[in-house]
Structure formats: structure tokens, C-alpha cells
Write an enzyme that holds these catalytic residues in place. Structure first.
Site, PDB file in Angstrom:
ATOM      1  N   GLY A 176      59.554 -35.489 -53.097  1.00 13.95           N
ATOM      2  CA  GLY A 176      60.642 -36.476 -52.741  1.00 13.95           C
ATOM      3  C   GLY A 176      61.895 -36.548 -53.230  1.00 13.95           C
ATOM      4  O   GLY A 176      62.806 -37.426 -53.038  1.00 13.95           O
ATOM      5  N   SER A 202      53.089 -25.176 -53.996  1.00 16.80           N
ATOM      6  CA  SER A 202      53.163 -25.319 -52.548  1.00 16.80           C
ATOM      7  C   SER A 202      54.758 -25.006 -52.025  1.00 16.80           C
ATOM      8  O   SER A 202      55.484 -24.995 -52.862  1.00 16.80           O
ATOM      9  CB  SER A 202      53.089 -26.661 -51.774  1.00 16.80           C
ATOM     10  OG  SER A 202      53.756 -27.738 -52.238  1.00 16.80           O
ATOM     11  N   ARG A 203      54.894 -24.480 -50.791  1.00 13.99           N
ATOM     12  CA  ARG A 203      56.094 -24.127 -50.306  1.00 13.99           C
ATOM     13  C   ARG A 203      56.668 -25.405 -49.466  1.00 13.99           C
ATOM     14  O   ARG A 203      56.087 -26.348 -49.457  1.00 13.99           O
ATOM     15  CB  ARG A 203      56.075 -23.006 -49.162  1.00 13.99           C
ATOM     16  CG  ARG A 203      55.631 -21.699 -49.828  1.00 13.99           C
ATOM     17  CD  ARG A 203      55.571 -20.658 -48.840  1.00 13.99           C
ATOM     18  NE  ARG A 203      55.239 -19.246 -49.219  1.00 13.99           N
ATOM     19  CZ  ARG A 203      55.686 -18.463 -50.018  1.00 13.99           C
ATOM     20  NH1 ARG A 203      56.964 -18.542 -50.434  1.00 13.99           N
ATOM     21  NH2 ARG A 203      55.229 -17.310 -50.323  1.00 13.99           N
ATOM     22  N   ALA A 204      58.066 -25.626 -49.421  1.00 16.25           N
ATOM     23  CA  ALA A 204      58.477 -26.750 -48.763  1.00 16.25           C
ATOM     24  C   ALA A 204      57.983 -26.814 -47.348  1.00 16.25           C
ATOM     25  O   ALA A 204      58.069 -25.603 -46.571  1.00 16.25           O
ATOM     26  CB  ALA A 204      60.294 -26.460 -48.709  1.00 16.25           C
ATOM     27  N   THR A 206      59.353 -30.073 -45.641  1.00 22.28           N
ATOM     28  CA  THR A 206      60.136 -30.948 -45.134  1.00 22.28           C
ATOM     29  C   THR A 206      61.495 -30.840 -46.097  1.00 22.28           C
ATOM     30  O   THR A 206      62.322 -31.317 -45.846  1.00 22.28           O
ATOM     31  CB  THR A 206      59.685 -32.607 -44.735  1.00 22.28           C
ATOM     32  OG1 THR A 206      59.214 -32.990 -46.157  1.00 22.28           O
ATOM     33  CG2 THR A 206      58.739 -32.420 -43.869  1.00 22.28           C
ATOM     34  N   SER A 207      61.256 -30.497 -47.435  1.00 30.91           N
ATOM     35  CA  SER A 207      62.364 -30.479 -48.416  1.00 30.91           C
ATOM     36  C   SER A 207      62.988 -29.104 -48.292  1.00 30.91           C
ATOM     37  O   SER A 207      62.820 -28.319 -47.287  1.00 30.91           O
ATOM     38  CB  SER A 207      61.705 -30.595 -49.461  1.00 30.91           C
ATOM     39  OG  SER A 207      60.839 -29.442 -49.947  1.00 30.91           O
ATOM     40  N   THR A 211      58.209 -25.642 -55.119  1.00 27.30           N
ATOM     41  CA  THR A 211      58.298 -24.813 -56.382  1.00 27.30           C
ATOM     42  C   THR A 211      57.816 -23.581 -56.254  1.00 27.30           C
ATOM     43  O   THR A 211      58.450 -22.698 -56.898  1.00 27.30           O
ATOM     44  CB  THR A 211      56.873 -25.629 -57.071  1.00 27.30           C
ATOM     45  OG1 THR A 211      57.133 -27.093 -57.721  1.00 27.30           O
ATOM     46  CG2 THR A 211      56.654 -24.730 -58.238  1.00 27.30           C
ATOM     47  N   ASP A 264      51.897 -42.709 -43.485  1.00 30.38           N
ATOM     48  CA  ASP A 264      51.298 -42.869 -44.868  1.00 30.38           C
ATOM     49  C   ASP A 264      49.951 -43.010 -45.004  1.00 30.38           C
ATOM     50  O   ASP A 264      49.265 -43.911 -44.281  1.00 30.38           O
ATOM     51  CB  ASP A 264      52.005 -43.872 -45.538  1.00 30.38           C
ATOM     52  CG  ASP A 264      53.661 -43.340 -45.679  1.00 30.38           C
ATOM     53  OD1 ASP A 264      53.880 -42.488 -45.752  1.00 30.38           O
ATOM     54  OD2 ASP A 264      54.178 -44.612 -45.537  1.00 30.38           O
ATOM     55  N   SER A 272      44.271 -34.702 -51.208  1.00 28.08           N
ATOM     56  CA  SER A 272      45.138 -33.346 -50.987  1.00 28.08           C
ATOM     57  C   SER A 272      45.350 -32.911 -52.292  1.00 28.08           C
ATOM     58  O   SER A 272      45.157 -31.738 -52.709  1.00 28.08           O
ATOM     59  CB  SER A 272      46.242 -33.704 -50.012  1.00 28.08           C
ATOM     60  OG  SER A 272      47.327 -32.504 -50.193  1.00 28.08           O
TER      61      SER A 272
END
Length: 503
Positions: A176, A202-204, A206-207, A211, A264, A272
Site C-alpha cells: 500500500g 507477487s506482481r502488482a 492494484t498498485s 516486487t 478487509d 495468504s
């Protein structure tokens, strides 16, 4: 041709991770089986099974005696153009009864969650039922015992790695926070100290960059487990995409449905994170919790509750978990977007003049904590040990070695188009809206286009003069650049200025 078999072709339609098949509504198989649009069907080719959502086609691009597969479905089925595939109704899922039990107040057991996760990991559970599972888990829908059971079930339905040594370290950030690409610095620092740190990322979703997206600009990340193991045995560390392994495979499927729901669930979040740590063979894990009004963890009290859950579930799974609360009120570094964040990382590793100080110091602090958890240095001395490794160039050498082991180091590409957004007045920067800046980077094309994004030229507290550059948008096309720029012009200033005061 058998009555229930159809020749298959690739539709050339990107449906992201959702397998979709296309058939004419007047197809003899559709009419015989009563397949309605949005029905889940099972497709079988040479012993391989695929569960997919059916879309009806009425135009002539598809003939009535064939079936077409989306890109995701084509890859999953590993089909060949023209194969005769069997199409039928999927088997009844007994595991869905456990969802109904939870609705009526019966807690999830490990056996129930194991059955559910097995079906989820095999792609058997339709999205509507996945959505109901996520809704049932939302808020405080899972207690600690259920969260432990879910974590264990997610691990048990996938592959698991054992390294035959101790300690095996790991680090995770809740996310976030744009530009917070500390993993690419922490891993080489820790590995350069002789500590094993296999990092799956992980890949994006929602961002503007994940990484794995940023690392992929510099080196291949799409490694299978055997290749990943060779890299770690050779260099003590790796930074790879976790999606090419069967490490906690149910998690990626749940995330795909969970994100659009915007619900949430602390239990799902903990399961996860920790299921992937357990599955990849980690033993001690540092978890970064950025706290800020626009991050995933918005208050210190929420961070405390999440921290307690992570530590408790981790202990039940045999993990030593330590959390650290960090500042989540402002972006980290300058670049937002895969190539721009990669450039920041390389600047820090190379000790370049003007390298982002905040990214450097944040990474040193986190790397120091990992080294202390690994027993490589006494409590309170880890940051200085990490600083020495970075300043001596050992972290850079290790990062290059890791990249070479993963397939070769490459330099970050650059965008074809840029636009500088300048200050409309003089004053000091009072705040930077991380969500608006990240949104602009995404509208410019990130992370789909690795060169796209935004570069910040100033930080909170800096004194700014009229006309001074605040941010530069990067895009690969003029259209994408204008799209992002128009968005910025319609929003409240993403970078807020406090008016300069007189003497």
C-alpha cells in the site's frame, strides 16, 4: 467427430487470470447439454482438465462446431490448435457444503478448509462461490483457530520446499506504499552475509508495481522451483515471481476475486502471507507494516491487532514472526513504476550521488532486523552491519550475482515520453497523496508498460519555488501520457503546498 467433442482454437482474448471459453449458442453441444451463458464448463484435452466460464457468441468469427479459449484458458489447458476437446458439465463439488455450514454458524474445520482449498487450487470453484467464501471470512469472520486451519490447508494443497538448513529467512511488506521496493535491497544485503533468503514475490494487482514487476526489469523472475532452488544454493538468495510455482496455489486464485470486492479480512490476509512463507521453507519472517491513512493498515491499533494475529498464527505454523511498524504517510524513494523503482534500487546499491536516502535507510533498518533475527549480529547492531555491507559494495556484487544466476542482469529501460509537473506557487510541501500519485502512474501505463510511471522530485517538508519541478510523468505513448496528465489536472493537487510565510 464425437457428439460431445469440438475442435479447439485460441480466441486471442486476454481475460487476465480467469479462464473463459467461447461457444455459439446454437452449437449442438450447447443445445444438448443446456449450457447457458456464464455457466461453468469442464474442458478435457489429452487427459488435462480445465474448468472455465462459458460465454456465448452470436457472430460468425466462431463457427457453430468449434470452441475457442481465452489466453488464460489456452495456457492452462496447454492445448494445440485443432485438438478435439470434450466439453461437459463439471462434477458436483461436495466441498461447497462447508460454505453453507459456515453461513449457519458452524466454524470451519481443517478438513473442511482442506477440501475447499483443494477445489480452489484446481480451479473447480466458480467465482460466485469464491466471493461467498471471501465474504464469510471478511471482518472477524475467522477466529485464530480457523485462520491457522486455513493457513495449513493452503500450504498442504500445494508444493512445499525444504532447504535442509537453518535459519532460512524471509521478509514481507503488507503493501500500500508506492515506491517501497526494499526487498531488492534487503535480499542481497542478507545473502551477502551468508544467510539464506529465498524470496518469492507477487506482481502488482492494484498498485503501479509489485516486487516481481520491478525485479523483472533487471532480471528474469519467471523461475520454476528447480531453477529457484539452484539459484539459492549458488547465491544464498533469490527474488522470483511466486506465480510460476505451486506454492500456496489457492492464494493467487482467492486474491484475484478478493481485490475487486474490497472486503478487509484479517484472517485471509494472515493466511495468504504465512502460507507462502511456510511453503517456501522460511523459518523466521520479518513483516513490515506501513501505517498511514492511505495504506492498508491505517492506524497503530489496527497494526497492533494484525501483528498479534501474525505472530500467533506464525507460531502455530512453526514460524518465528517479528513485525515492525513503519511510516506509511509518504511515498518511498522517487520512482513509482517498475523501471523507475528499479532505477532507484540500482542507485542505492551503486551508492550513486542523489540516491533516495529514505529508501536506503528503510532498507538498511529492515535488513538489520533480518540479520539480528538470523543470529548474525547482536540485537541493536544489525543496521550498522547492513550499512557496512552496502557501503563496501558487497550488496551490489551479490545482487548482480543473483541476477546473473536468475538469467542475466539488464539495465532499466526508459520511457519515450515525459511531462514535468511544476509547482503552481512557492511554499513547503505539506503532504503527498500516495493514492493519487500511484493512480497517475498506473494511468500512464504502469505496471503493464514497465517504463511508465512517475518520478517525485521533492519530499514532504521541502521548500519549493514557483515553477520548480514536483513530479515527472513517464509513458511509452503520447496518448497514455495525456491520459495520466488529464487525470492529475482534474484532481486536488496530489502534492500539497503550504504557503510560504514571511520573516
Amino acid at each position: 467427430m464425437a457428439f460431445d467433442r469440438l475442435p479447439v482454437r485460441r480466441a486471442g482474448i486476454d481475460t487476465y487470470q480467469q479462464p473463459v471459453v467461447y461457444m455459439r449458442s446454437d452449437c449442438h453441444v450447447c443445445r444438448a447439454e443446456g449450457f447457458e451463458a456464464q455457466t461453468q464448463v469442464e474442458v478435457i484435452d489429452k487427459g488435462r482438465h480445465l474448468l472455465a466460464i462459458l460465454n456465448h457468441v452470436s457472430s460468425d468469427w466462431l463457427s457453430r462446431d468449434e470452441i475457442a479459449l481465452s489466453d488464460a484458458a489456452w495456457t492452462m489447458l496447454d492445448a494445440t490448435e485443432g485438438d478435439l476437446v470434450e466439453v461437459r458439465h463439471p462434477p458436483v463439488l461436495e466441498s461447497l457444503a462447508h460454505l453453507r455450514g459456515k453461513v449457519h454458524g458452524r466454524p470451519f474445520t481443517y478438513a473442511a478448509l482442506r477440501a475447499l482449498m483443494e477445489d480452489v487450487s484446481q480451479g473447480r470453484v466458480p467465482d460466485i462461490h469464491l466471493a461467498s467464501l471471501i465474504t464469510l471470512c471478511a471482518g472477524n469472520g475467522l477466529d485464530v483457530e480457523e485462520t491457522v486451519a486455513l493457513t495449513r490447508a493452503m500450504v498442504d494443497v500445494g508444493e512445499r520446499v525444504a532447504w535442509g538448513q537453518t535459519p532460512v529467512m524471509d521478509k514481507h511488506c503488507i503493501g500500500g506504499l508506492p515506491g517501497n521496493r526494499t526487498t531488492l535491497l534487503v535480499v542481497p544485503i542478507v545473502a551477502a552475509c551468508g544467510v539464506t533468503m529465498p524470496k518469492t514475490s507477487s506482481r502488482a494487482i492494484t498498485s503501479a508495481a509489485g516486487t516481481a514487476d520491478t525485479m523483472e526489469v533487471l532480471a528474469p523472475v519467471d523461475l520454476d522451483l528447480s531453477t529457484m532452488r539452484r539459484v539459492v544454493q549458488r547465491e544464498r538468495g533469490c527474488i522470483v515471481w511466486g506465480g510460476n510455482t505451486r506454492i500456496s496455489p489457492a492464494d493467487d486464485i482467492l486474491i484475484r476475486v478478493e481485490r475487486p470486492l474490497s472486503l478487509d479480512s484479517q484472517g485471509l490476509l494472515i493466511a495468504s502471507i504465512l502460507s507462502k512463507k511456510v511453503a517456501v521453507g522460511s523459518q523466521r519472517v520479518l513483516i513490515d507494516l506501513p501505517v498511514g491513512p492511505l495504506t492498508k493498515v491505517r492506524s497503530a491499533s489496527a497494526a497492533e491487532a494484525l501483528s498479534k494475529g501474525l505472530v500467533a498464527v506464525g507460531a502455530a505454523m512453526g514460524l518465528q514472526v517479528r513485525t515492525v511498524m513503519t511510516d506509511g504517510t509518504r511515498p518511498v524513494g522517487r520512482g513509482i513504476g517498475p523501471a523507475l523503482e528499479a532505477a532507484d534500487v540500482m542507485a542505492v546499491l551503486e551508492g550513486a550521488p542523489g540516491a533516495p536516502h529514505d529508501l536506503r535507510e528503510r532498507a538498511l533498518m529492515l535488513a538489520g532486523l533480518v540479520l539480528e533475527m538470523a543470529g548474525r549480529t547482536p540485537e541493536g547492531t544489525g543496521t550498522e552491519m547492513a550499512r557496512q555491507v552496502l557501503d563496501e559494495g558487497r550488496a551490489l556484487a551479490k545482487f548482480i550475482a543473483i541476477c546473473e544466476a536468475q538469467g542475466g542482469l539488464r539495465m532499466p529501460p526508459k520511457a519515450s515520453h515525459t511531462y514535468v509537473i511544476a509547482a503552481h506557487a512557492s511554499g513547503s510541501i505539506s503532504s503527498i497523496d500516495t493514492r493519487l500519485v500511484a493512480r497517475a502512474a498506473k494511468l500512464a501505463g504502469a505496471p503493464r508498460d514497465p517504463t511508465a510511471g512517475a518520478v517525485l522530485h521533492a519530499q514532504v517538508g521541502d521548500q519549493i519555488e514557483l515553477g520548480q519541478p514536483l513530479m515527472t510523468l513517464h509513458a511509452q505513448s503520447e496518448g497514455a501520457l495525456q491520459y495520466a496528465l488529464n487525470f492529475m489536472r482534474t484532481q486536488l493537487p496530489a502534492i500539497q503546498l503550504a504557503a510560504a510565510t514571511g520573516p
